[in-house]
Design a protein around this motif. Sequence first.
Motif, short mmCIF file in Angstrom:
data_model
loop_
_atom_site.label_atom_id
_atom_site.label_comp_id
_atom_site.label_asym_id
_atom_site.label_seq_id
_atom_site.Cartn_x
_atom_site.Cartn_y
_atom_site.Cartn_z
N ALA A 7 0.83 -1.21 0.00
CA ALA A 7 0.00 0.00 0.00
C ALA A 7 0.86 1.25 0.00
CB ALA A 7 -0.94 -0.01 1.22
N SER A 8 1.87 1.28 0.84
CA SER A 8 2.76 2.44 0.91
C SER A 8 3.59 2.57 -0.36
CB SER A 8 3.68 2.32 2.13
OG SER A 8 2.91 2.27 3.31
N GLY A 9 4.01 1.44 -0.91
CA GLY A 9 4.76 1.44 -2.15
C GLY A 9 3.95 1.99 -3.31
N LEU A 10 2.66 1.72 -3.33
CA LEU A 10 1.79 2.26 -4.39
C LEU A 10 1.73 3.78 -4.32
CD1 LEU A 10 -1.16 -0.31 -4.43
CD2 LEU A 10 0.61 0.04 -6.18
N VAL A 11 1.68 4.33 -3.13
CA VAL A 11 1.72 5.78 -2.98
C VAL A 11 3.06 6.30 -3.50
CG1 VAL A 11 1.66 7.71 -1.35
CG2 VAL A 11 0.08 5.79 -1.05
N GLY A 12 4.13 5.61 -3.16
CA GLY A 12 5.46 5.99 -3.65
C GLY A 12 5.57 5.89 -5.16
N LEU A 13 4.94 4.89 -5.75
CA LEU A 13 4.94 4.75 -7.21
C LEU A 13 4.26 5.95 -7.85
CD1 LEU A 13 5.58 3.07 -9.71
CD2 LEU A 13 3.38 1.90 -9.38
N ASN A 14 3.16 6.42 -7.26
CA ASN A 14 2.49 7.62 -7.77
C ASN A 14 3.45 8.80 -7.75
OD1 ASN A 14 1.05 10.29 -6.75
ND2 ASN A 14 -0.32 9.26 -8.20
N ARG A 15 4.16 8.98 -6.66
CA ARG A 15 5.11 10.09 -6.56
C ARG A 15 6.23 9.94 -7.59
NH1 ARG A 15 3.60 14.29 -5.17
NH2 ARG A 15 1.95 13.37 -6.34
N ASP A 16 6.76 8.73 -7.73
CA ASP A 16 7.85 8.48 -8.66
C ASP A 16 7.42 8.71 -10.10
OD1 ASP A 16 10.60 7.56 -9.09
OD2 ASP A 16 9.63 5.87 -10.10
N LEU A 17 6.24 8.27 -10.46
CA LEU A 17 5.75 8.44 -11.83
C LEU A 17 5.56 9.90 -12.19
CD1 LEU A 17 3.17 5.51 -12.10
CD2 LEU A 17 5.42 5.68 -13.21
N HIS A 18 5.41 10.74 -11.18
CA HIS A 18 5.26 12.18 -11.42
C HIS A 18 6.56 12.94 -11.18
CE1 HIS A 18 1.03 10.93 -11.09
NE2 HIS A 18 0.89 11.83 -12.05
N GLY A 19 7.67 12.22 -11.15
CA GLY A 19 8.98 12.85 -11.07
C GLY A 19 9.27 13.51 -9.73
N LYS A 20 8.66 13.04 -8.68
CA LYS A 20 8.88 13.64 -7.36
C LYS A 20 10.08 12.99 -6.69
CE LYS A 20 5.33 16.10 -8.17
NZ LYS A 20 5.49 17.47 -8.57
N PRO A 21 10.63 13.65 -5.67
CA PRO A 21 11.89 13.18 -5.09
C PRO A 21 11.75 12.03 -4.11
CG PRO A 21 11.18 15.16 -3.98
CD PRO A 21 10.21 14.92 -5.12
N ILE A 22 10.69 11.29 -4.19
CA ILE A 22 10.48 10.16 -3.29
C ILE A 22 9.72 9.11 -4.08
CG2 ILE A 22 8.26 10.88 -2.30
CD1 ILE A 22 9.63 10.27 0.44
N GLY A 23 9.96 7.85 -3.81
CA GLY A 23 9.34 6.84 -4.66
C GLY A 23 8.91 5.59 -3.95
N VAL B 56 -1.71 1.41 10.74
CA VAL B 56 -3.03 0.76 10.62
C VAL B 56 -2.88 -0.69 10.16
CG1 VAL B 56 -5.27 0.89 9.47
CG2 VAL B 56 -4.18 2.97 10.26
N CYS B 57 -1.95 -0.95 9.24
CA CYS B 57 -1.69 -2.34 8.84
C CYS B 57 -1.15 -3.15 10.01
CB CYS B 57 -0.71 -2.39 7.67
SG CYS B 57 -1.40 -1.86 6.10
N GLY B 58 -0.25 -2.56 10.78
CA GLY B 58 0.29 -3.24 11.94
C GLY B 58 -0.79 -3.63 12.94
N LEU B 59 -1.82 -2.80 13.02
CA LEU B 59 -2.95 -3.09 13.90
C LEU B 59 -3.97 -4.03 13.26
CD1 LEU B 59 -3.47 0.50 15.36
CD2 LEU B 59 -2.49 -1.49 16.54
N GLY B 60 -3.85 -4.22 11.94
CA GLY B 60 -4.75 -5.15 11.24
C GLY B 60 -6.13 -4.61 10.95
N HIS B 61 -6.28 -3.30 10.80
CA HIS B 61 -7.59 -2.70 10.50
C HIS B 61 -7.72 -2.51 8.99
CE1 HIS B 61 -8.61 -2.11 14.67
NE2 HIS B 61 -7.42 -1.56 14.89
N TRP B 62 -8.11 -3.57 8.29
CA TRP B 62 -8.08 -3.60 6.83
C TRP B 62 -9.07 -2.66 6.17
CZ3 TRP B 62 -3.63 -5.12 6.57
CH2 TRP B 62 -3.14 -6.16 7.35
N ARG B 63 -10.23 -2.48 6.75
CA ARG B 63 -11.20 -1.55 6.15
C ARG B 63 -10.66 -0.12 6.18
NH1 ARG B 63 -16.64 -3.42 9.05
NH2 ARG B 63 -15.12 -3.91 10.63
N VAL C 30 -7.51 0.71 6.06
CA VAL C 30 -6.47 0.77 5.03
C VAL C 30 -7.11 0.99 3.66
CG1 VAL C 30 -4.68 -0.55 3.83
CG2 VAL C 30 -4.84 -0.68 6.32
N ALA C 31 -8.13 0.22 3.34
CA ALA C 31 -8.77 0.30 2.02
C ALA C 31 -9.40 1.67 1.79
CB ALA C 31 -9.83 -0.79 1.88
N VAL C 32 -10.13 2.17 2.77
CA VAL C 32 -10.80 3.47 2.61
C VAL C 32 -9.77 4.60 2.53
CG1 VAL C 32 -12.36 5.13 3.73
CG2 VAL C 32 -12.96 2.71 3.66
N ALA C 33 -8.76 4.57 3.40
CA ALA C 33 -7.74 5.62 3.40
C ALA C 33 -6.98 5.63 2.07
CB ALA C 33 -6.77 5.42 4.57
#
Length: 156
Positions: free
Chosen positions: A17-33, A110-117, A119-122
């Motif tokens: 989930a966190s990597g997908l957010v990073g992929l969005n940043r990377d695809l837009h040429g941002k300094p974090i991926g 939230v993943c560490g706590l196991g609250h999957w709904r 995670v999905a909504v956020a």
Amino acid sequence: MLEWSDIVLRLGVATLASGLVGLNRDLHGKPIGLRTLGLVGLATALAVMLASPAAIEAGRLSDATSRVIQGILTGIGFLGAGVIVHAEQHKVKGLTSAACVWFTACIGVVCGLGHWRLVAVALGFAFLVLVLGGPLERAIHRLFGGRNTDDLPPAP
């Protein structure tokens, strides 16, 4: 103690989930991926799970886990601050990427706590903001005058 499958699920979803957010940043040429934000999510999920596995398994938050979460969310600001750059003409850039660092830390918690709904909504809301926020912001500025839309950054 958590089962292996639960450990893999919590850490895997946090990383993905966190990597997908990073992929969005990377695809837009941002300094974090993908790698940076994937590791932020993984590390925070791991820290929360390590703080009090018995309390997490029972579905309640212990004082130790609460303190770990507070420390993570305070400390992650330093990593986010490193993404913010002051450009020429006193323009600040990188605030969205810094917010993504903080968001992925929260996703890890939230993943560490196991609250999957949660995670999905956020994640759904985060991608709506990341994908539609820039074009919407520019359209509103064009419609209502606001600042010059040439000064606005391109779509993220």
